[in-house]
Design a protein around this motif. Structure first.
Motif, PDB file in Angstrom:
ATOM      1  N   ASN A  73       0.677  -1.361  -0.093  1.00  0.00           N
ATOM      2  CA  ASN A  73      -0.049   0.030  -0.078  1.00  0.00           C
ATOM      3  C   ASN A  73       0.939   0.964   0.126  1.00  0.00           C
ATOM      4  N   ALA A 116      -0.827   2.109   6.703  1.00  0.00           N
ATOM      5  CA  ALA A 116      -1.225   1.236   5.444  1.00  0.00           C
ATOM      6  C   ALA A 116      -0.648  -0.078   5.816  1.00  0.00           C
ATOM      7  N   HIS A 159      -8.460  -1.140   5.458  1.00  0.00           N
ATOM      8  CA  HIS A 159      -8.663  -2.508   6.306  1.00  0.00           C
ATOM      9  C   HIS A 159      -9.254  -3.208   5.377  1.00  0.00           C
TER      10      HIS A 159
HETATM   11  C1  GRF Z   1      -3.220  -4.644   3.935  1.00  0.00           C
HETATM   12  O1  GRF Z   1      -4.273  -5.349   3.255  1.00  0.00           O
HETATM   13  C2  GRF Z   1      -3.963  -3.862   5.228  1.00  0.00           C
HETATM   14  O2  GRF Z   1      -5.178  -3.696   4.944  1.00  0.00           O
HETATM   15  C3  GRF Z   1      -3.821  -5.208   6.345  1.00  0.00           C
HETATM   16  O3  GRF Z   1      -2.562  -5.643   5.933  1.00  0.00           O
HETATM   17  C4  GRF Z   1      -2.198  -5.326   4.585  1.00  0.00           C
HETATM   18  C5  GRF Z   1      -0.813  -4.689   4.594  1.00  0.00           C
HETATM   19  O4  GRF Z   1      -0.423  -5.035   3.266  1.00  0.00           O
HETATM   20  N1  GRF Z   1      -3.584  -4.562   7.447  1.00  0.00           N
HETATM   21  P1  GRF Z   1       0.806  -4.108   2.749  1.00  0.00           P
HETATM   22  O5  GRF Z   1       1.747  -4.266   4.045  1.00  0.00           O
HETATM   23  O6  GRF Z   1       0.391  -2.831   2.615  1.00  0.00           O
HETATM   24  O7  GRF Z   1       1.204  -4.892   1.467  1.00  0.00           O
END
Ligand code: GRF
Length: 203
Positions: A13, A86, A108
């Protein structure tokens, strides 16, 4: 707008935000990356982007409140307009919220209020829902309970396991987060209680 992004894992993210910020029209720049654990790809992505990156581990502090206060200080150093959680897997405490409340968004991987907490994708699969999704919301003192800003549904496929479903959700989540952060950065927002109205040119 100055963004500080908090990560706990792969940081995909964060990467989506870094890529979006490369466009001067986007209206935001990531100024620092913070993590609650060391050795994660999320921090490495920030370092590769030439950004200050800090890691504050709870075990290194006398108690949770001290960690929370130290995290708030570390974030404040970078003068954020918006803090983006994120994939950050810690609950931000009262000290952090009093400093940045109303200016923290979280993403989320479920359609809140369904499946809050740290195992949203696993819980949705276990429940047997046929439709799940992702939510971008303002952070309040609860766990995944703040005012909802944007949501998008993601279908569950019969062969899905936690990884395949989470990956499909993350494809949507990254786009949703980039869209919301860009609108918050460019057009501002008002959040009266649980109502979030986005002033934006295109929607
Ligand atoms: C995302 O799906 C977030 O919503 C959840 O864990 C994941 C983190 O993904 N809490 P990244 O670290 O951004 O790849």
């Amino acid at each position: 707008a100055r963004l500080v992004v908090l990560v706990s894992g792969a940081g995909t993210n964060l990467q989506a935000l870094l890529d979006a910020c490369a466009d001067p029209e986007y209206g935001a720049e990531v100024v620092a990356v913070g993590a609650d654990r060391s050795g994660i790809e999320g921090t490495a992505r920030g370092v590769r982007a030439g950004l200050p990156a800090f890691t504050l581990r709870i075990p290194d502090f006398p108690d949770r409140d001290a960690w929370d206060a130290a995290l708030a200080d570390a974030v404040a150093e970078h003068r954020p307009d918006l803090v983006v959680s994120a994939g950050f897997m810690k609950i931000l405490g009262a000290r952090f919220l009093e400093r940045f409340g109303g200016r923290i968004v979280n993403t989320h991987p479920a359609l809140l209020p369904s499946f809050p907490g740290a195992h949203a994708v696993r819980d949705a699969l276990a429940y047997g829902v046929k439709l799940t999704g992702c939510t971008v919301h303002f952070v309040d003192e609860g766990v995944d309970t703040g005012p909802v800003i944007a949501q998008e549904a993601v279908p569950v496929r019969w062969h899905d396991d936690e990884d395949s479903l989470h990956e499909r959700i993350k494809q949507v989540e990254r786009r949703l987060l980039v869209d919301v952060v860009g609108r918050l950065a460019r057009d501002g927002w008002t959040a009266e209680g649980r109502r979030v109205s986005m002033k934006c040119r295109t929607c």
